[in-house]
Design an enzyme around this catalytic site. Sequence first.
Site, PDB file in Angstrom:
ATOM      1  N   CYS A 183       0.785  -1.240   0.000  1.00 30.52           N
ATOM      2  CA  CYS A 183       0.000   0.000   0.000  1.00 30.52           C
ATOM      3  C   CYS A 183       0.817   1.291   0.000  1.00 30.52           C
ATOM      4  CB  CYS A 183      -0.925   0.026   1.219  1.00 30.52           C
ATOM      5  SG  CYS A 183      -1.798  -1.529   1.550  1.00 30.52           S
ATOM      6  N   CYS A 186       1.485   3.850  -3.093  1.00 27.62           N
ATOM      7  CA  CYS A 186       0.430   4.741  -3.582  1.00 27.62           C
ATOM      8  C   CYS A 186      -0.101   5.676  -2.495  1.00 27.62           C
ATOM      9  CB  CYS A 186      -0.727   3.922  -4.158  1.00 27.62           C
ATOM     10  SG  CYS A 186      -0.358   3.181  -5.760  1.00 27.62           S
ATOM     11  N   HIS A 187      -0.245   5.157  -1.274  1.00 23.05           N
ATOM     12  CA  HIS A 187      -0.845   5.964  -0.207  1.00 23.05           C
ATOM     13  C   HIS A 187       0.193   6.727   0.602  1.00 23.05           C
ATOM     14  CE1 HIS A 187      -4.861   4.315  -0.843  1.00 23.05           C
ATOM     15  NE2 HIS A 187      -4.308   3.128  -0.947  1.00 23.05           N
ATOM     16  N   MET A 224      -7.772   0.805  -6.653  1.00 19.47           N
ATOM     17  CA  MET A 224      -7.605   0.055  -5.414  1.00 19.47           C
ATOM     18  C   MET A 224      -7.876  -1.425  -5.693  1.00 19.47           C
ATOM     19  SD  MET A 224      -7.192  -0.043  -2.079  1.00 19.47           S
ATOM     20  CE  MET A 224      -7.574  -1.259  -0.801  1.00 19.47           C
ATOM     21  N   HIS A 463       3.669  14.464 -11.047  1.00 24.81           N
ATOM     22  CA  HIS A 463       4.127  13.097 -11.320  1.00 24.81           C
ATOM     23  C   HIS A 463       5.184  13.120 -12.426  1.00 24.81           C
ATOM     24  CE1 HIS A 463       3.849   8.828 -10.782  1.00 24.81           C
ATOM     25  NE2 HIS A 463       3.588   8.614 -12.062  1.00 24.81           N
ATOM     26  N   HIS A 505      -1.361  10.703 -17.481  1.00 25.23           N
ATOM     27  CA  HIS A 505      -0.125   9.962 -17.233  1.00 25.23           C
ATOM     28  C   HIS A 505       0.652   9.908 -18.545  1.00 25.23           C
ATOM     29  CE1 HIS A 505       2.753   6.892 -16.132  1.00 25.23           C
ATOM     30  NE2 HIS A 505       2.345   6.948 -14.878  1.00 25.23           N
TER      31      HIS A 505
END
Length: 679
Positions: A183, A186-187, A224, A463, A505
């Site tokens: 996790c 991403c988090h 997710m 990003h 992206h």
Amino acid sequence: MLAAAQSDGISVHAAEMSGDVAAQGKAVYDKVCTACHQASGEGIPGAFPPLKNSDYLKADVDRSVRAVVKGMTGPIEVNGKKYNGAMPPMAYLSDNEIAAVFTYILKEWNGGGAVTTAQVVAARGDAAAKAQHPLPSGDVQIAYEGAPSPIPLDETRNMIESSGPPMTVAEFDGAKKIFFERCAGCHGVLRKGATGKPLTTDITREKGTDYLKTMISYGSPAGMPNWGTSGDLTAAEIDALARYLQHPPPQPPEWGLPEMNASWKLLVPPEKRPTAPQHKRNIENLFAVTLRDSGEVAIIDGDTKEIVNIIKTGYAVHISRPSASARYVFTIGRDGKIDMIDLWMSPPDRVAEIKIGLEARSVETSKYHGYEDKYAVAGAYWPPQFVFMDGATLKPLKVVSTRGMTVDTQEYHPEPRVAAIVASHEHPEFIINVKETGKILLANYSDLDNLSVTTINAARFLHDGGWDSTHRYFMTAANQSDKIAVIDSKDRALEALIDVEKIPHPGRGANFVDPEHGPVWVTSALGNANITFIATDPEKHADKAWKVVRVLQGQGGGSLFVKTHPKSSNLWVDSPLNPDENISQSIAVFDIQNLDKGFEVLPIAAWAELGEGPKRVVQPEYNVDGSEVWFSVWNGKDQSSAIVVVDDATRKLKTVIKDKRLITPTGKFNIRNTVSDIY
């Protein structure tokens, strides 16, 4: 329209439902329904049906209530369109909550009506809710964007509080391991969010254990993964993880100059390296190919298609960046380890290594005239910082923290991670994206002892990105903010902030001349099928510059990279994160001279003839002369992968590179194209 079987008493009671109940229902909807059906109620085409103006809902409300209580799988048709996903059981919601959320949906979007608690009680019956939920798995994005965090778990400080749900130390340690492996990428290590949503205790405690267990088990279309129904996590692990998220995140250790110096190894000093290439290969047409799950990089000869060497590197190399001279390649693993590879050696091999943090994504070398190959810089996810190094040895020279205030709310952020870094062609500077704060830093390396850093406020969640065709303007995605920031590297200022959709992206993007709009830079998106064209010529097309001038539709969402070449008339668009394997295993290609014609689909994965596996097609990359396009066919670690080479002019299969050593190939970096920022 309520079901005919309702009694008059129920109908009367439903008609008396108040606006307060609808408001309660909106709160429930915002909490548990928006991830799939969206805040607008319009759903996601092809994946999750609309609840707004839904003929399916109006035809039989009780049927939909049963679906919420017990879950539902199988094909349905809504407003003339077919869906074949799954609805997870939401039986943990109270009768009042379910009745309220349906009342809100009916009143807000379907002309009125209400659902009573009696209907919910009737829907519950005695049957257990055991529905499966094969959502579009975010495993791919987790794998690509958020690999297991390499931070040493035994060096983190546990934070078990009485205000969180009860946990034993063993449960906490087990859940911590799962979070860091699955996790954190991403988090965030401190759970402040970026690619994934924030999971701080003020949010998770309000959601509660049952909600968190459902989300972990069934996932969401925003990326997710469905960790439970996929079988990746057990019910006990999910329960522990849901409780773990309601305690403060463990604090990882710092990693400063002493730790970097201890990790630094000069394997071959500059004076002992070759003084000329020790082979006759065309260095400019070599490819550095990431072998993600084996922690290696393959050096492949673009002329002969031979694997020249397999080099052990950091874990899950994110990018490879050649030096300005094209002699060296710098790779950075997600574990923060940088390896410096000398392409003059036979075979090419490592000459230096260093670990600049505990988790990282970006590395770059100096390109400004007079500073070629002099410095390297790398950015870390943890600790949040960037590091200047000697370009010939990787000796660390200066460490700069990125902790600070966000551009929008002006709140302190303890974990603003370093994303993309590019080398300016206009000044002796590195341009550095700081993800969570939304700041772009211009770090001038002409005098490291008196370092000058200019801060440009852009948008949060910066990003990746690349240059326009002139190499003056840096185009970079603030993906969760749905914006593209344009930096004028010559004037050292923000030129524009452009709205795009959805979760852009671009990789490094693609540059070409649009037949109608002139020079453009293009990005695809994770969140939808949009391929967005932004005009980039403020001199000859001033009226269009820095505006979205064209949006094409690709195969679907889940795209990571677009690519073209100055000698090509093709625009290639991948979709490796799309849940439809027909899309993720193929590539879309547009004719730049006839964009309205639409795209042709090439079955890249089928051409590889690999057998079983996900076989995701990712990252088109050109060879040095623009005559070939290379695609990674990214399979499971224990399955066969390949690189497919396509003739750019004919769009026909040219060759397939197969080797048992090609384990999970992802990014490919042609030396000349990468050095010269050709894309």
